[in-house]
Design an enzyme around this catalytic site. Structure first.
Site, short mmCIF file in Angstrom:
data_model
loop_
_atom_site.label_atom_id
_atom_site.label_comp_id
_atom_site.label_asym_id
_atom_site.label_seq_id
_atom_site.Cartn_x
_atom_site.Cartn_y
_atom_site.Cartn_z
N CYS A 160 0.83 -1.19 0.00
CA CYS A 160 0.00 0.00 0.00
C CYS A 160 0.87 1.25 0.00
O CYS A 160 2.08 1.19 -0.18
CB CYS A 160 -0.91 -0.01 1.24
SG CYS A 160 -1.87 -1.52 1.45
N ARG A 207 -4.90 1.69 -0.23
CA ARG A 207 -4.86 0.24 -0.08
C ARG A 207 -4.75 -0.49 -1.42
O ARG A 207 -5.48 -0.19 -2.36
CB ARG A 207 -6.11 -0.25 0.65
CG ARG A 207 -6.09 -1.75 0.94
CD ARG A 207 -7.37 -2.20 1.59
NE ARG A 207 -7.32 -3.64 1.90
CZ ARG A 207 -8.39 -4.39 2.15
NH1 ARG A 207 -9.60 -3.86 2.13
NH2 ARG A 207 -8.26 -5.68 2.42
N GLY A 222 2.97 -3.31 3.24
CA GLY A 222 3.83 -4.50 3.21
C GLY A 222 3.06 -5.78 3.36
O GLY A 222 1.84 -5.83 3.20
N ASP A 259 -3.09 -9.31 7.74
CA ASP A 259 -1.86 -9.27 8.53
C ASP A 259 -1.73 -7.94 9.27
O ASP A 259 -1.02 -7.85 10.27
CB ASP A 259 -0.64 -9.53 7.65
CG ASP A 259 -0.59 -8.68 6.41
OD1 ASP A 259 -1.57 -7.97 6.11
OD2 ASP A 259 0.43 -8.74 5.69
N ILE A 318 11.57 -9.48 -20.30
CA ILE A 318 11.78 -8.35 -21.21
C ILE A 318 13.00 -8.62 -22.08
O ILE A 318 13.99 -9.21 -21.63
CB ILE A 318 11.94 -7.03 -20.43
CG1 ILE A 318 11.73 -5.84 -21.36
CG2 ILE A 318 13.26 -6.95 -19.69
CD1 ILE A 318 11.34 -4.57 -20.65
#
Length: 640
Positions: free
Chosen positions: A2, A49, A76, A100, A289
């Site tokens: 977030c 969020r 996190g 969490d 890539i």
């Protein structure tokens, strides 16, 4: 994952809304604001969020406990939160969500701020304890998640990104001298510096506490290696490492949204894919890539595409390839805006494009091999240090002859031997120095003569006093009693990993609301490797020796033994082609004089000598170009 923002010492709803809005890309799924207006408890908290675990509204932040005395905004993932939650439930705590985040609140209630020592994850959070009138800012062990702050008297602003702090017009944008010198030398600003003199980072593994009477900073984690090692059972250690890696990947696969993977075709990402496959019933989405063939002529390393395709077929992934066309002139200013501190590593561009593609494919979480080189010993400078120890054994006359010959090699002419010549010349610059100076030399992109020429008399005293490499020397002094291999890894974990690799990874992924997880720097893996004998990390000239033993049987031998290819972009080709017009424009004499940081005549000389192929100044030119773009975006306030 977030975005968080806050103000301590002021109830300012209008400002916290602006601080939160500017980082909406970090959390497009929800927004929350909480302002405390009591005169002795004035605090403003903001949150954006990105929903990964428990997608319901129960995960809304700022989040509080039952009596609303503790509030948290969190960025996190806590990978061991199920175990912590179970322990907290057993002691009587009640939970209202499956997130969490809530574990942080009840963990603080149960164990105090020392609960951060129990966390295995990537995190940056702010916790407001209204009873004790304390604000706690915490950042994970290795600095995976960023947290910036600006202290102004009895007022503090903090956020996941500097651009939130800049919503306050009172923040002076003066450039920090030490950060600038370090940036030119190493292409990044080391912790806790930023290019903004008044803005600092909460250091990795630290908690900063702000109260009415005082502020303090305490370290809750420090990477420590062993002074001595007992005789080791190589097979047993490889087996144990393999088990730990599988367990780390399992933990980090927990998600209520799809999980994908950066796939370079090398041992780091290939190993992650092999392990992640066993925990995913559906085909994993993988992203690679590649570049046009003509863009590879200066790089001297194999294109990842071929190896990534092979691994994608082997593990039956849903694979996507991105071929980068040279639209770099339009792309660079946008990447700089997201990076905030200019990180002059073209890998930031590739990370940006892969995360953009992942989000378009509705993939919110990506596993990355970041940290593998720092933990397992895989960088070119690790090999250079090893070779220089053999080089030391040669007679002095022989070394002098070799140095003379190497100095005559062309550095940037193109062709199959270009990269070899370039590395030999870089080796030649520092191979005869003492260990510490030798290592810093191998890590440098600007040497003493370059710094003096670029920055002139104005900064001469600071350069001569060693200010550009001060952070590196502090870590090297701290590690003086350890084996030289562990000293290299300790330095990487304290500088290159958080300030370059993890910094660009976070900013370029969160630009698109994508969470990147890094299993190789899981707490248990790092702790284990810190105790492994150094000679099993690099055996002779074989880097990542123990890791390769642990992955044997999971990957084909030619992937395990593949030449290391950096996760970058063909910057040397771009400097003399696609970026040439931009360089001529932004680094021209009149512009450099107006800006006042670099000596125009010396910059012109660098560009001319680089174009001739006599010297390889491509990265140094890219460092200067990135800085000028940063100045335009953040000093001149030109929105890209």
């Amino acid at each position: 994952m977030c975005g968080i923002a806050g103000i301590w010492g002021e109830a300012n709803e209008e400002l916290i809304r602006r601080m939160t809005a500017v980082i909406s890309h970090r959390g497009p799924d929800d927004c929350g604001i909480k302002v405390f207006t009591h005169p002795d408890q004035a605090v403003s908290l903001g949150h954006r969020r990105l929903s990964i675990i428990d997608l319901s509204s129960a995960g809304h932040q700022p989040m509080t406990n039952e009596d609303e005395t503790i509030w948290v905004v969190f960025n996190g993932e806590i990978y061991n939160f199920p175990e912590l939650r179970k322990n907290l439930l057993a002691t009587g705590h009640q939970f209202r969500s499956r997130t969490d985040t809530e574990v942080l609140i009840h963990g603080y209630e149960e164990w105090g701020i020392d609960f951060v020592k129990k966390l295995n994850g990537i995190f940056a959070f702010a916790l407001w304890d209204s009873k004790r009138k304390l604000l706690q800012l915490a950042r994970d062990r290795y600095g995976v998640k960023p947290l910036f702050y600006w202290k102004q008297g009895h007022r503090l602003l903090f956020a996941s990104e500097i651009k939130s702090l800049l919503r306050d017009p009172n923040l002076d944008r003066e450039v920090d001298t030490e950060a600038l010198l370090a940036y030119v030398k190493f292409r990044y600003c080391p912790e806790p510096l930023t290019l903004f003199k008044q803005v600092r980072k909460v250091p990795p593994g630290h908690v900063m506490t702000f109260g009415v009477e005082k502020a303090s900073s305490s370290r809750f984690y420090e990477l420590v290696f062993c002074d001595t090692h007992a005789p080791a059972d190589e097979t047993a250690l490889a087996t144990r490492l393999r088990d730990l890696l599988f367990e780390a990947v399992r933990r980090q696969m927990i998600s209520d949204v799809p999980v994908g993977l950066f796939l370079s075709g090398g041992v780091d990402s290939g190993g992650l894919l092999a392990m992640a496959k066993s925990f995913s019933p559906k085909p994993l989405k993988t992203f690679t890539i590649g570049f046009r063939q003509e863009d590879q002529r200066f790089e001297g390393q194999p294109d990842d595409i071929r190896y990534a395709r092979e691994l994608a077929r082997r593990f039956k992934t849903d694979h996507q390839e991105i071929i980068l066309e040279p639209k770099i002139v339009d792309l660079l200013p946008r990447v700089i805006w997201h990076l905030e501190d200019p990180i002059a590593d073209p890998a930031g561009i590739t990370s940006y494009l892969i995360c953009q593609a992942a989000r378009q494919q509705d993939t919110k979480v990506l596993l990355s091999g970041q940290g593998g080189d720092e933990v397992f010993c895989g960088y070119p400078w690790h090999l250079a240090i090893q070779l220089s120890r053999y080089y030391d054994r040669l007679p002095k006359a022989v070394r002098a002859l070799i140095e003379k010959l190497l100095n005559k090699l062309p550095a940037a002419k193109g062709g199959p031997l270009t990269a070899t010549f370039r590395r030999l010349r870089k080796f030649n610059n520092s191979a005869s120095l003492e260990f510490e100076d030798r290592l810093i030399g191998f890590l440098s992109y600007a040497y003493g003569e370059n710094l003096s020429g670029l920055l002139g008399e104005r900064y001469a005293g600071s350069i001569n006093a060693g200010l550009p490499e001060r952070s590196h020397w502090e870590l090297l002094k701290r590690s003086s009693r350890w084996h030289y291999i562990d000293r290299m890894l300790h330095l990487d974990m304290g500088t290159f990993l958080p300030s370059l690799n993890l910094a660009y990874t976070d900013k370029t992924s969160m630009a698109f609301g994508v969470e990147v997880r890094v299993p190789y720097i899981d707490n248990e893996v790092v702790d284990f490797m810190a105790g492994v004998p150094p000679e099993l990390k690099m055996r002779g000239t074989t880097r990542k020796y123990l890791m390769k033993q642990a992955l044997r049987g999971l990957l084909p031998a030619h992937i395990l033994n593949r030449k290391k290819a950096g996760f970058g972009a063909p910057i040397r080709t771009w400097i003399v082609s696609d970026l040439k017009e931009m360089i001529d424009d932004l680094l021209c004499e009149s512009n450099l004089k107006r800006r006042g940081f670099f000596e125009p005549h010396y910059v012109s000389r660098l560009i001319q000598e680089n174009a001739s192929g006599r010297h390889d100044y491509n990265y140094l030119i890219y460092i200067l170009l990135s800085f000028e773009l940063w100045c335009r975006v953040y000093l001149d306030k030109q929105t890209p």
